[in-house]
Design a protein around this motif. Structure first.
Motif, PDB file in Angstrom:
ATOM      1  N   ALA A  85      -5.267  11.561 -13.399  1.00  0.00           N
ATOM      2  CA  ALA A  85      -5.948  12.366 -11.794  1.00  0.00           C
ATOM      3  C   ALA A  85      -4.609  12.188 -11.218  1.00  0.00           C
ATOM      4  CB  ALA A  85      -6.540  10.839 -11.518  1.00  0.00           C
ATOM      5  N   PRO A  86      -4.189  13.432 -10.280  1.00  0.00           N
ATOM      6  CA  PRO A  86      -3.504  13.946 -10.032  1.00  0.00           C
ATOM      7  C   PRO A  86      -3.632  13.542  -8.560  1.00  0.00           C
ATOM      8  CG  PRO A  86      -3.989  15.826 -11.474  1.00  0.00           C
ATOM      9  CD  PRO A  86      -4.525  14.953 -11.591  1.00  0.00           C
ATOM     10  N   VAL A  87      -2.693  13.955  -7.722  1.00  0.00           N
ATOM     11  CA  VAL A  87      -3.844  13.536  -5.774  1.00  0.00           C
ATOM     12  C   VAL A  87      -2.501  13.889  -4.978  1.00  0.00           C
ATOM     13  CG1 VAL A  87      -5.721  11.845  -6.052  1.00  0.00           C
ATOM     14  CG2 VAL A  87      -3.280  11.369  -5.516  1.00  0.00           C
ATOM     15  N   ASN A  94       0.557  11.314  -9.696  1.00  0.00           N
ATOM     16  CA  ASN A  94      -0.282  11.471 -11.446  1.00  0.00           C
ATOM     17  C   ASN A  94      -0.708  10.283 -11.281  1.00  0.00           C
ATOM     18  OD1 ASN A  94      -0.679  14.437 -11.798  1.00  0.00           O
ATOM     19  ND2 ASN A  94       1.492  13.711 -12.165  1.00  0.00           N
ATOM     20  N   LEU A  95      -1.603  10.147 -10.904  1.00  0.00           N
ATOM     21  CA  LEU A  95      -2.432   8.301 -11.222  1.00  0.00           C
ATOM     22  C   LEU A  95      -3.009   8.445 -12.195  1.00  0.00           C
ATOM     23  CD1 LEU A  95      -4.887   8.048  -7.775  1.00  0.00           C
ATOM     24  CD2 LEU A  95      -2.146   7.580  -8.291  1.00  0.00           C
ATOM     25  N   ARG A  96      -2.664   7.200 -12.844  1.00  0.00           N
ATOM     26  CA  ARG A  96      -3.475   7.563 -14.638  1.00  0.00           C
ATOM     27  C   ARG A  96      -4.358   6.225 -14.992  1.00  0.00           C
ATOM     28  NH1 ARG A  96      -3.028  10.645 -18.711  1.00  0.00           N
ATOM     29  NH2 ARG A  96      -3.232   9.808 -20.781  1.00  0.00           N
ATOM     30  N   LEU A  97      -5.248   6.347 -15.277  1.00  0.00           N
ATOM     31  CA  LEU A  97      -6.418   4.794 -15.758  1.00  0.00           C
ATOM     32  C   LEU A  97      -6.298   4.843 -17.181  1.00  0.00           C
ATOM     33  CD1 LEU A  97      -8.376   2.770 -15.174  1.00  0.00           C
ATOM     34  CD2 LEU A  97     -10.149   3.910 -14.857  1.00  0.00           C
ATOM     35  N   GLY A  98      -5.928   3.636 -17.875  1.00  0.00           N
ATOM     36  CA  GLY A  98      -6.078   3.674 -19.355  1.00  0.00           C
ATOM     37  C   GLY A  98      -4.933   4.268 -19.803  1.00  0.00           C
ATOM     38  N   VAL A  99      -5.068   4.337 -20.749  1.00  0.00           N
ATOM     39  CA  VAL A  99      -3.313   4.270 -22.092  1.00  0.00           C
ATOM     40  C   VAL A  99      -3.442   5.266 -23.085  1.00  0.00           C
ATOM     41  CG1 VAL A  99      -2.071   2.239 -21.332  1.00  0.00           C
ATOM     42  CG2 VAL A  99      -3.650   2.410 -23.538  1.00  0.00           C
ATOM     43  N   GLY A 100      -2.690   5.953 -23.340  1.00  0.00           N
ATOM     44  CA  GLY A 100      -3.153   7.041 -24.511  1.00  0.00           C
ATOM     45  C   GLY A 100      -3.918   8.297 -23.980  1.00  0.00           C
ATOM     46  N   ARG A 101      -4.067   9.133 -25.311  1.00  0.00           N
ATOM     47  CA  ARG A 101      -4.733  10.106 -24.684  1.00  0.00           C
ATOM     48  C   ARG A 101      -6.206   9.915 -24.205  1.00  0.00           C
ATOM     49  NH1 ARG A 101      -4.462  15.238 -26.286  1.00  0.00           N
ATOM     50  NH2 ARG A 101      -6.523  15.927 -28.136  1.00  0.00           N
ATOM     51  N   LEU A 108       0.607  -1.337  -0.167  1.00  0.00           N
ATOM     52  CA  LEU A 108       0.346   0.179   0.018  1.00  0.00           C
ATOM     53  C   LEU A 108       1.609   1.203   0.186  1.00  0.00           C
ATOM     54  CD1 LEU A 108      -2.782   1.165   0.058  1.00  0.00           C
ATOM     55  CD2 LEU A 108      -3.069   1.231   2.994  1.00  0.00           C
ATOM     56  N   LEU A 109       2.050   1.496   0.807  1.00  0.00           N
ATOM     57  CA  LEU A 109       2.914   1.997   0.909  1.00  0.00           C
ATOM     58  C   LEU A 109       3.305   2.611   0.308  1.00  0.00           C
ATOM     59  CD1 LEU A 109       2.674   2.717   5.165  1.00  0.00           C
ATOM     60  CD2 LEU A 109       1.603   3.820   3.058  1.00  0.00           C
ATOM     61  N   THR A 110       3.869   1.362  -1.018  1.00  0.00           N
ATOM     62  CA  THR A 110       5.063   1.806  -1.813  1.00  0.00           C
ATOM     63  C   THR A 110       4.277   1.948  -3.097  1.00  0.00           C
ATOM     64  OG1 THR A 110       5.044  -0.516  -2.561  1.00  0.00           O
ATOM     65  CG2 THR A 110       6.416   0.792  -0.821  1.00  0.00           C
ATOM     66  N   TRP A 111       2.772   2.908  -3.246  1.00  0.00           N
ATOM     67  CA  TRP A 111       1.814   2.641  -4.448  1.00  0.00           C
ATOM     68  C   TRP A 111       1.717   1.341  -5.557  1.00  0.00           C
ATOM     69  CZ3 TRP A 111      -0.113   7.296  -4.493  1.00  0.00           C
ATOM     70  CH2 TRP A 111       0.361   8.358  -3.521  1.00  0.00           C
ATOM     71  N   GLN A 112       1.813   0.292  -4.816  1.00  0.00           N
ATOM     72  CA  GLN A 112       1.877  -1.304  -5.701  1.00  0.00           C
ATOM     73  C   GLN A 112       0.253  -1.557  -5.771  1.00  0.00           C
ATOM     74  OE1 GLN A 112       4.694  -2.656  -7.512  1.00  0.00           O
ATOM     75  NE2 GLN A 112       5.074  -0.508  -7.029  1.00  0.00           N
ATOM     76  N   MET A 113      -0.436  -0.945  -4.689  1.00  0.00           N
ATOM     77  CA  MET A 113      -1.674  -1.457  -4.648  1.00  0.00           C
ATOM     78  C   MET A 113      -2.261  -0.433  -6.146  1.00  0.00           C
ATOM     79  SD  MET A 113      -4.631  -0.562  -2.462  1.00  0.00           S
ATOM     80  CE  MET A 113      -5.311   1.205  -2.904  1.00  0.00           C
ATOM     81  N   ALA A 136      -1.661   3.709 -13.401  1.00  0.00           N
ATOM     82  CA  ALA A 136      -0.382   3.673 -13.336  1.00  0.00           C
ATOM     83  C   ALA A 136       0.027   4.613 -12.589  1.00  0.00           C
ATOM     84  CB  ALA A 136      -0.163   4.695 -15.068  1.00  0.00           C
ATOM     85  N   VAL A 137       0.638   5.006 -12.051  1.00  0.00           N
ATOM     86  CA  VAL A 137       1.524   5.713 -10.949  1.00  0.00           C
ATOM     87  C   VAL A 137       2.575   6.252 -11.739  1.00  0.00           C
ATOM     88  CG1 VAL A 137       2.102   6.646  -8.692  1.00  0.00           C
ATOM     89  CG2 VAL A 137       0.774   4.342  -8.803  1.00  0.00           C
ATOM     90  N   MET A 138       2.596   7.816 -10.984  1.00  0.00           N
ATOM     91  CA  MET A 138       3.899   8.820 -11.380  1.00  0.00           C
ATOM     92  C   MET A 138       4.345   9.319  -9.946  1.00  0.00           C
ATOM     93  SD  MET A 138       4.672  10.157 -15.249  1.00  0.00           S
ATOM     94  CE  MET A 138       5.773  10.538 -14.798  1.00  0.00           C
TER      95      MET A 138
END
Length: 172
Positions: free
Chosen positions: A88-90, A76-83, A49-54, A61-63
């Protein structure tokens, strides 16, 4: 005051997932699941959980600004790929670090389709059961999210289910 590099969260009050006070106009989602048993499962789940693996296991995707969750970290969380992918920034607004409870809450930043806060807490109970509890307090922030209405709520519920499965003992 937030600088250009540190935008403010898009809701108030910060900490609402911890206090349980749902602001007017926000929806609340609460779900939990048993994800294991014993101290070893608790430690493994808390570390994931605390290393973003969940999030990554749930195909998000997690940056992140920090490899390990800490207060103030931005992701910056991202669901799906490409355009067509959904960005979803948090920002992490709360960290729980207790002997039998670990987790965090993040708040939405500008550009997130929702406005609100979501918390993820792994707990080792007195009986040895390890549970993951997720609480989300949110409302649509983007035009797309407002138009999505109940479909958007179902998507949020589905992603929550993926988070719960990502840390389950049979998913490792």
């Amino acid at each position: 005051m937030a600088s250009v590099d540190q935008p403010s969260v898009t809701y108030a009050p910060v900490g609402c997932t911890r206090t349980g006070v749902v602001p007017d106009g926000f929806d609340e989602l609460r779900r939990s699941r048993r994800i294991g048993s014993g101290r070893a499962d608790f430690e493994r789940a808390a570390d994931a959980l605390l290393t973003w693996q969940m999030h990554r296991r749930a195909e998000i995707a997690v940056m992140a600004s920090h490899a390990r969750v800490e207060t103030g970290a931005v992701a910056n969380l991202r669901l799906g790929v490409g355009r067509p992918g959904l960005r979803a920034p948090v920002r992490v607004v709360d960290v729980v670090d207790e002997p039998t409870r670990r987790g965090f809450a993040y708040g939405t930043l500008p550009g997130h389709p929702e406005s609100g806060e979501e918390s993820f807490v792994v707990e080792l109970g007195e009986t040895g059961d390890v549970t993951l509890a997720i609480t989300a307090v949110s409302r649509p922030a983007s035009r797309l999210a407002r138009l999505a209405g109940q479909v958007g709520r179902r998507v949020q519920s589905r992603i929550t289910g993926r988070y719960l499965s990502a840390l389950a003992d049979d998913e490792r």
